[in-house]
Scaffold this motif. Structure first.
Motif, PDB file in Angstrom:
ATOM      1  N   LEU B  24       0.822  -1.215   0.000  1.00 56.51           N
ATOM      2  CA  LEU B  24       0.000   0.000   0.000  1.00 56.51           C
ATOM      3  C   LEU B  24       0.854   1.263   0.000  1.00 56.51           C
ATOM      4  CD1 LEU B  24      -2.854  -0.892   2.524  1.00 56.51           C
ATOM      5  CD2 LEU B  24      -2.874  -1.013   0.058  1.00 56.51           C
ATOM      6  N   THR B  25       1.896   1.284   0.852  1.00 56.37           N
ATOM      7  CA  THR B  25       2.679   2.519   0.981  1.00 56.37           C
ATOM      8  C   THR B  25       3.733   2.632  -0.115  1.00 56.37           C
ATOM      9  OG1 THR B  25       4.023   1.353   2.591  1.00 56.37           O
ATOM     10  CG2 THR B  25       2.378   2.865   3.456  1.00 56.37           C
ATOM     11  N   SER B  28       2.198   2.718  -3.619  1.00 56.41           N
ATOM     12  CA  SER B  28       1.628   4.028  -3.980  1.00 56.41           C
ATOM     13  C   SER B  28       2.734   5.019  -4.327  1.00 56.41           C
ATOM     14  CB  SER B  28       0.793   4.572  -2.826  1.00 56.41           C
ATOM     15  OG  SER B  28      -0.206   3.661  -2.503  1.00 56.41           O
ATOM     16  N   HIS B  31       4.208   4.137  -7.723  1.00 56.47           N
ATOM     17  CA  HIS B  31       3.278   4.469  -8.812  1.00 56.47           C
ATOM     18  C   HIS B  31       3.207   5.971  -9.037  1.00 56.47           C
ATOM     19  CE1 HIS B  31       2.085   0.482  -9.597  1.00 56.47           C
ATOM     20  NE2 HIS B  31       1.532   0.277  -8.431  1.00 56.47           N
ATOM     21  N   LEU B  32       3.420   6.736  -7.963  1.00 57.47           N
ATOM     22  CA  LEU B  32       3.406   8.195  -8.117  1.00 57.47           C
ATOM     23  C   LEU B  32       4.699   8.699  -8.755  1.00 57.47           C
ATOM     24  CD1 LEU B  32       1.868   9.568  -4.801  1.00 57.47           C
ATOM     25  CD2 LEU B  32       0.969   9.832  -7.085  1.00 57.47           C
ATOM     26  N   ASP B  39       5.834   0.170 -14.427  1.00 59.37           N
ATOM     27  CA  ASP B  39       5.306  -0.850 -13.511  1.00 59.37           C
ATOM     28  C   ASP B  39       5.996  -2.196 -13.701  1.00 59.37           C
ATOM     29  OD1 ASP B  39       3.653   0.919 -12.411  1.00 59.37           O
ATOM     30  OD2 ASP B  39       1.781  -0.088 -12.918  1.00 59.37           O
ATOM     31  N   LYS B  79      -4.572  -5.840  -0.151  1.00 57.47           N
ATOM     32  CA  LYS B  79      -4.389  -5.007  -1.347  1.00 57.47           C
ATOM     33  C   LYS B  79      -5.708  -4.866  -2.114  1.00 57.47           C
ATOM     34  CE  LYS B  79      -1.839  -2.966  -4.544  1.00 57.47           C
ATOM     35  NZ  LYS B  79      -1.182  -1.690  -4.298  1.00 57.47           N
ATOM     36  N   SER B  82      -8.332  -2.713   0.090  1.00 58.99           N
ATOM     37  CA  SER B  82      -7.922  -1.480   0.763  1.00 58.99           C
ATOM     38  C   SER B  82      -8.698  -0.295   0.207  1.00 58.99           C
ATOM     39  CB  SER B  82      -6.426  -1.258   0.578  1.00 58.99           C
ATOM     40  OG  SER B  82      -6.167  -1.112  -0.783  1.00 58.99           O
ATOM     41  N   THR B  84      -7.935   2.810  -0.175  1.00 61.20           N
ATOM     42  CA  THR B  84      -7.199   3.749  -1.021  1.00 61.20           C
ATOM     43  C   THR B  84      -7.044   3.246  -2.445  1.00 61.20           C
ATOM     44  OG1 THR B  84      -5.232   2.732  -0.126  1.00 61.20           O
ATOM     45  CG2 THR B  84      -5.835   4.892   0.757  1.00 61.20           C
ATOM     46  N   ASP B  85      -6.849   1.957  -2.556  1.00 62.68           N
ATOM     47  CA  ASP B  85      -6.528   1.423  -3.881  1.00 62.68           C
ATOM     48  C   ASP B  85      -7.723   0.839  -4.629  1.00 62.68           C
ATOM     49  OD1 ASP B  85      -3.202   0.366  -3.210  1.00 62.68           O
ATOM     50  OD2 ASP B  85      -3.884   1.877  -4.602  1.00 62.68           O
ATOM     51  N   ASP B  88      -9.128   2.046  -8.210  1.00 57.29           N
ATOM     52  CA  ASP B  88      -8.536   1.778  -9.514  1.00 57.29           C
ATOM     53  C   ASP B  88      -8.358   0.275  -9.697  1.00 57.29           C
ATOM     54  OD1 ASP B  88      -7.246   1.841 -11.867  1.00 57.29           O
ATOM     55  OD2 ASP B  88      -5.864   3.434 -11.312  1.00 57.29           O
ATOM     56  N   ARG B  91      -5.198  -1.386 -11.149  1.00 59.63           N
ATOM     57  CA  ARG B  91      -4.019  -1.343 -10.288  1.00 59.63           C
ATOM     58  C   ARG B  91      -4.141  -2.268  -9.091  1.00 59.63           C
ATOM     59  NH1 ARG B  91      -1.611   4.689  -9.603  1.00 59.63           N
ATOM     60  NH2 ARG B  91      -0.844   4.906 -11.715  1.00 59.63           N
TER      61      ARG B  91
END
Lengths: 225, 211
Positions: B24-25, B28, B31-32, B39, B79, B82, B84-85, B88, B91
């Motif tokens: 997650l951390t 992210s 990916h940013l 990827d 994953k 979650s 946050t993810d 998308d 992803r």
């Protein structure tokens, strides 16, 4: 266990207004994904329509991704590239030589992506961690459900613990000796993770948690007697 | 799996959470920092290497059959679900399947060897991270169907023609990418063996409360 996306806790009922049980969402996801992989042509279009109707009826949150321009750009790219990259060029528009078969194949690819995205998005928006734990419990995998619930509740504390360890090492000059700092960081994170274990095992044992037991099993046995 | 104690399940949950937290951390952040095209070449490589190291370190503390697979299942579900993810899908679904296959490969190697050995950790780690390369193609095939094969073939042919290299060069690039993954995975496995041993010794020195 108060975990899950935009859904309730033990005290507050989840999915108000929706009559579908978690199994329904699970069967929908698996079934729709398999059909999306198998069907072609108009049948695939009917599947997309059916998924949309199901989403409107049972899980509108799962349709939110359709409002994102990025998703449609992604789909249109598949359609737009088809005539250039696939099949024999049999038409000419301006300076471009295009393939009709390639265009149709591009549309089919985009349709498949749409059908799969709808299947997973609608299914997942209707399922929470609590539902997964309940499903594992039903399959007599109570320990796995317990581990999942525990993991979900510990992701935040573990992230914070790792961040504190990293900052501590940095403030104590870790950047000057990066390899030693990395080794110390990893050992600290794993050792601290294991420190949580003893507390959690004690808590679970005090509550007489049995990972191999079935919830309500004893009562059923007594009823049968 | 019925032989697992509460302590084993707690450890599985903890290492699954650790792997999930990294996905997650760090996922992210990567990916940013890098474009989606990176990827396959970078984000998957780094996340795969770290994930393999965490799962195999967990095996040190749950030395039972299936523990690496269970850690992977927990991490993959974190994953997948979650908040946050989950927005998308592309992803989330890719990493979800990648984590499951990686843990399955590691578990497969450890099942064959039976007693944990350094070389098994290295081979398991290498195979798991090595999966990253075919994973992208498998996912594309799954998502787009047969049409993707033709797109891929055409792109390789056109790319080779544009760069003025033969098709063999394209295969060479793929081979180099695969070798890089195998090396990173092997290092992850070796690191897990060393890290697990170091932590186990450290905890044993402290007292009988832990392993």
């Amino acid at each position: 266990m108060g975990i899950g996306r935009s859904r309730g806790t033990q005290d507050r009922p989840a999915r108000p207004g929706s009559g579908l049980i978690p199994w329904g969402y699970l069967f929908f996801t698996v079934g729709a994904a398999l059909l999306a992989a198998w069907l072609t042509g108009w049948r695939l279009a009917f599947l997309v329509l059916a998924e949309l109707l199901f989403g409107l009826a049972c899980s509108r949150a799962g349709l939110r991704f359709l409002g994102r321009p990025r998703f449609w750009l992604f789909l249109l790219l598949a359609v737009a590239l088809g005539p250039f990259l696939l099949g024999e060029a049999d038409a000419k528009i301006g300076p471009f030589r295009l393939s009709e078969a390639g265009f149709l194949l591009g549309v089919a690819m985009a349709g498949r992506v749409l059908a799969l995205s709808l299947a997973f998005s609608i299914g997942l928006s209707g399922l929470s961690f609590s539902d997964f734990v309940a499903i594992f419990d039903r399959f007599r995998l109570r320990g796995l459900g317990f581990a999942l619930a525990l993991a979900m509740n510990l992701v935040g504390p573990l992230q914070e613990m790792a961040l504190v360890a990293l900052q501590t090492l940095r403030l104590r000059g870790g950047a000057r000796r990066p390899w030693l700092a990395l080794r110390l960081f990893l050992v600290t994170v794993v050792a601290n993770t294991l420190h949580y274990r003893d507390d959690l095992v004690s808590a679970a044992t005090m509550r007489a948690f049995d990972p191999n037991g079935v919830r309500g099993g004893r009562r059923r046995r007594l009823d049968n007697v | 799996m019925y032989s697992y104690t509460v302590r084993d399940w707690v450890t599985v949950g903890l290492f699954g959470a650790l792997w999930g937290a990294v996905e997650l951390t760090l996922g992210s952040v990567l990916h940013l920092l890098f474009p989606p095209q990176a990827d396959t070449f970078l984000a998957g490589l780094v996340l795969g290497g770290v994930g393999v190291a965490i799962a195999l370190t967990g095996r040190h503390f749950v030395p039972r059959r299936g523990s690496v697979l269970l850690i992977g299942i927990v991490a993959a579900l974190i994953k997948l679900l979650s908040p946050t993810d989950a927005q998308d899908l592309a992803r989330v679904l890719g990493p979800f399947l990648a984590i499951l296959v990686e843990s399955l490969l590691m578990e497969g190697v450890l099942l064959l060897v039976r007693t944990p050995r350094l070389w098994a950790f290295i081979v398991g780690g290498a195979l798991a991270v090595g999966w990253n390369l075919p994973h992208k193609f498998v996912m594309m095939r799954l998502f787009y169907g047969r049409g993707f094969d033709q797109v891929y073939q055409k792109m390789v042919e056109d790319g080779a023609q544009m760069l003025g290299v033969g098709l063999a060069a394209a295969l060479l690039i793929l081979a180099i990418l695969l070798i890089a993954r195998l090396v990173v995975g092997g290092i992850g496995g070796w690191g897990a063996w060393a890290l697990g041993g170091a932590v186990a010794r450290r905890i044993a020195r402290r007292g009988p409360a832990a392993d």
